[in-house]
Design a protein around this motif. Structure first.
Motif, PDB file in Angstrom:
ATOM      1  N   SER A 320       0.642  -0.751   0.477  1.00 30.91           N
ATOM      2  CA  SER A 320       0.042   0.037   0.339  1.00 30.91           C
ATOM      3  C   SER A 320       0.890   1.162   0.057  1.00 30.91           C
ATOM      4  O   SER A 320       0.692   1.937  -1.049  1.00 30.91           O
ATOM      5  CB  SER A 320      -0.976  -0.218   1.682  1.00 30.91           C
ATOM      6  N   THR A 321       1.478   1.244   1.310  1.00 28.71           N
ATOM      7  CA  THR A 321       2.393   2.981   1.002  1.00 28.71           C
ATOM      8  C   THR A 321       4.200   2.002   1.770  1.00 28.71           C
ATOM      9  O   THR A 321       3.638   1.475   2.442  1.00 28.71           O
ATOM     10  CB  THR A 321       2.079   3.999   2.218  1.00 28.71           C
ATOM     11  N   TYR A 322       4.673   2.643   1.871  1.00 28.40           N
ATOM     12  CA  TYR A 322       5.840   2.526   2.364  1.00 28.40           C
ATOM     13  C   TYR A 322       6.321   2.876   3.834  1.00 28.40           C
ATOM     14  O   TYR A 322       5.558   3.531   4.162  1.00 28.40           O
ATOM     15  CB  TYR A 322       7.262   3.172   1.371  1.00 28.40           C
ATOM     16  N   VAL A 323       6.564   1.666   4.263  1.00 28.76           N
ATOM     17  CA  VAL A 323       7.574   1.367   5.427  1.00 28.76           C
ATOM     18  C   VAL A 323       9.079   2.597   5.638  1.00 28.76           C
ATOM     19  O   VAL A 323      10.375   1.495   4.808  1.00 28.76           O
ATOM     20  CB  VAL A 323       6.942   0.584   6.724  1.00 28.76           C
ATOM     21  N   ARG A 324       9.156   3.511   6.338  1.00 27.71           N
ATOM     22  CA  ARG A 324      10.589   4.281   6.321  1.00 27.71           C
ATOM     23  C   ARG A 324      11.618   3.122   7.564  1.00 27.71           C
ATOM     24  O   ARG A 324      10.891   2.426   8.689  1.00 27.71           O
ATOM     25  CB  ARG A 324      10.403   5.264   7.041  1.00 27.71           C
ATOM     26  N   GLU A 325      12.569   3.560   6.998  1.00 22.30           N
ATOM     27  CA  GLU A 325      13.937   2.531   7.798  1.00 22.30           C
ATOM     28  C   GLU A 325      13.080   2.855   9.396  1.00 22.30           C
ATOM     29  O   GLU A 325      14.158   1.433   9.652  1.00 22.30           O
ATOM     30  CB  GLU A 325      15.146   3.090   7.589  1.00 22.30           C
ATOM     31  N   GLU A 326      13.132   3.999   9.667  1.00 23.65           N
ATOM     32  CA  GLU A 326      13.069   4.251  10.739  1.00 23.65           C
ATOM     33  C   GLU A 326      11.963   3.145  11.759  1.00 23.65           C
ATOM     34  O   GLU A 326      11.783   2.905  12.825  1.00 23.65           O
ATOM     35  CB  GLU A 326      12.405   5.531  11.441  1.00 23.65           C
ATOM     36  N   ALA A 327      10.238   3.317  10.801  1.00 27.16           N
ATOM     37  CA  ALA A 327      10.092   2.158  11.139  1.00 27.16           C
ATOM     38  C   ALA A 327      10.542   0.857  11.971  1.00 27.16           C
ATOM     39  O   ALA A 327       9.524   0.190  12.672  1.00 27.16           O
ATOM     40  CB  ALA A 327       8.106   2.782  10.782  1.00 27.16           C
ATOM     41  N   ILE A 328      10.434   0.372  10.517  1.00 25.97           N
ATOM     42  CA  ILE A 328      10.913  -0.387  10.767  1.00 25.97           C
ATOM     43  C   ILE A 328      11.676  -0.942  11.663  1.00 25.97           C
ATOM     44  O   ILE A 328      12.394  -2.412  12.322  1.00 25.97           O
ATOM     45  CB  ILE A 328      12.241  -1.098   8.729  1.00 25.97           C
ATOM     46  N   ASN A 329      13.038  -0.854  11.710  1.00 20.33           N
ATOM     47  CA  ASN A 329      13.976  -0.191  13.207  1.00 20.33           C
ATOM     48  C   ASN A 329      13.002  -0.339  14.401  1.00 20.33           C
ATOM     49  O   ASN A 329      13.082  -1.230  15.333  1.00 20.33           O
ATOM     50  CB  ASN A 329      14.914   0.390  12.994  1.00 20.33           C
TER      51      ASN A 329
END
Length: 549
Positions: A320-329
């Motif tokens: 749907s929409t992208y997940v930023r690196e900060e959220a993945i961490n």
């Protein structure tokens, strides 16, 4: 040799048999069965793995095996044929998900027909628009959807048969159990109606409608067979996967059919909510969670996550929409055994365009991976339309066997450029290794003094503030700068934050051009559209209405 030299050499050569140095190419190792028939491929997988649990309703604890799904699929296909449904005709379902939903879809395809989903939560106008596009001959419905929407269906006049799921009948419709007039005695003896998998449509789905009214997108059997291989590995048989999406959403539909193709075990809730999901994860020891980015944000901010055992979760699959690196961490800190967040970049017009699944160097945080099977991608300048090199932002354009040849009724004939690339409307870039990063929709970019600013970058910064639960950023008209960003924010329960505090939180971390010049407006919830994406149209409408008062 530098990119510029490679491109110069390309332009001076006979380019008919050369790869363009600025285009990124997906693997050509995708496999398809000789019959290229999506319904048959899924049916054969059901029969082969007939003892594997196919679906679990976590709310009722009911289970159904692949053998039972196969029997139901064959009986539905035979009963549709007995009703007179023929190859190429359209059959729709307007219902929330349940055990019979998926075998109905596969049965439709096995009968040679084309399936088109309808969202029962829609109002009459958006539903009527989609029914006019697909013009289904047969409509499967929940009772509530039938009562609510029959007048809308009748306005189109294409539906000849209504079939109601459940035990309560309705005038003018047939109960599903009475529709099943045929049965196959031996599963291995059933043969689906043959199709031309390269040309015939297995599905008709609908574009998101971000550039006008939604358009009908025919998906061929070949197209799905290829792009489904980029969403789940073939070794997923029996693996517990949480399915958070309704089957009438394109993402939910394509992912569910991908699960059936490899005989994974799908677990779902009919009662929405974070607690229901966490209870299902703990009870059924699930390994994969299929979530939207908003679900990931909720888990990061969750006050109850630590009360549940989620140690079996190894992968989150998101689209749907992208997940930023900060959220993945951040989500990896909340779910310690989580190995990766697999981001799929996809669209109704093409399926899974990029995936981490087959990327040569594995997952890369913040990236949607590399091009999927058979795809060719380029990034072009928004003004000149010239192809760009690594780490340069522009519009992503795509080509390949999974990409729609044309919308139904040939609406939007200018959707492709002179080379046959579909213009996605998405802004992004790729790095030196060919990993793609999605920044924003072109239509959503905020134009500050002719500089394009992605609202998602503001949102990622604001979500780092501990008091912020949800956020949506849009452009606000401004006499000098054209637009300035304004943030709508929903706070965490029991938390407080002032507008000044949140504006300073952003402004201290960005350049002048990215300051939150439009300020902050507090709200209870951020409105979402049907795909669980931020409804920016609604937020822009609020800005105009609030400023007018």
């Amino acid at each position: 040799m530098q990119i510029e030299s490679l491109e110069a050499e390309y332009r001076t050569s006979d380019t008919r048999m050369l790869r363009h140095p600025l285009y990124r190419y997906g693997s050509e190792d995708g496999r398809v069965p000789a019959h290229i028939h999506l319904g048959k491929e899924i049916y054969d997988a059901m029969v082969k793995h007939k003892d594997v649990t196919a679906m679990i309703n976590a709310d009722t604890e009911e289970k159904i095996s692949y053998g039972e799904l196969a029997q139901m699929t064959a009986d539905i296909a035979l009963s549709l044929a007995r009703m007179g449904v023929r190859k190429g005709e359209v059959v729709s379902i307007c219902s929330a998900k349940h055990f019979v939903y998926l075998p109905t879809i596969v049965g439709i395809m096995c009968a040679g027909a084309t399936f088109s989903p309808l969202d029962p939560t829609y109002g009459s106008f958006p539903l009527l628009h989609r029914v006019k596009i697909g013009r289904p001959r047969v409509m499967f419905c929940s009772l509530s959807a039938y009562k609510t929407h029959k007048a809308t269906f009748e306005e189109v006049g294409s539906v000849e048969h209504y079939i109601i799921y459940g035990d309560e009948s309705a005038e003018g419709a047939v109960l599903f159990k009475d529709f099943l007039t045929e049965t196959v005695p031996k599963l291995q003896d059933f043969q689906p109606v043959p199709v031309n998998g390269c040309e015939d449509s297995a599905l008709i789905v609908y574009s998101s409608g971000t550039t006008g009214l939604p358009k009908g997108v025919p998906v061929t059997h070949l197209g799905f067979a290829l792009n489904s291989q980029a969403t789940l590995p073939d070794s997923s048989t029996g693996v517990g996967i949480y399915n958070s999406r309704e089957f009438y959403y394109t993402y939910g539909l394509l992912y569910a059919l991908s699960c059936l193709r490899v005989a994974a075990t799908m677990v779902y809730n009919t009662v929405p909510g974070q607690q229901s999901m966490l209870e299902a994860i703990q009870k059924y020891k699930l390994k994969v969670l299929q979530l939207a980015p908003t679900n990931i944000t909720e888990l990061i901010k969750s006050t109850i996550l630590d009360d549940y055992d989620v140690s079996t979760v190894q992968y989150i699959v998101s689209s749907s929409t992208y997940v930023r690196e900060e959220a993945i961490n951040a989500i990896k800190q909340r779910i310690p055994n989580l190995e990766a967040v697999l981001q799929l970049y996809g669209m109704s017009e093409a399926g899974c365009v990029c995936s981490d699944l087959n990327s040569p160097q594995g997952c890369r945080p913040g990236s949607s991976g590399t091009p999927s099977y058979g795809f060719v991608l380029k990034v072009v300048d928004l003004e000149t339309r010239e192809p760009l090199g690594p780490n340069q932002r522009g519009e992503i354009c795509i080509k390949g066997p999974s990409v729609v040849k044309a919308y139904l009724h040939n609406v939007n004939p200018d959707a492709k450029d002179e080379e046959g690339f579909l213009k996605t409307g998405d802004v992004g870039y790729y790095d030196e290794d060919g990993y793609f990063y999605i920044v924003n929709r072109i239509k959503e970019l905020i134009k500050f003094s002719d500089i394009s600013i992605p609202p998602a970058e503001f949102e990622a910064l604001l979500l780092q503030h501990p008091a912020v639960r949800e956020v949506g950023v849009v452009g606000k008209p401004h006499p000098q700068h054209g637009e300035v960003p304004v943030a709508f924010i929903a706070l965490q329960p029991g938390c407080t934050a002032t507008e000044e505090e949140l504006v300073n939180h952003v402004d201290s971390r960005v350049t002048f051009r990215m300051r939150l010049a439009g300020g902050v407006r507090f709200t209870d919830r951020i409105p979402l559209n049907g795909a669980d994406k931020i409804d920016r149209k609604e937020l822009r409408k609020r800005v105009i209405e609030e400023d007018a008062n």
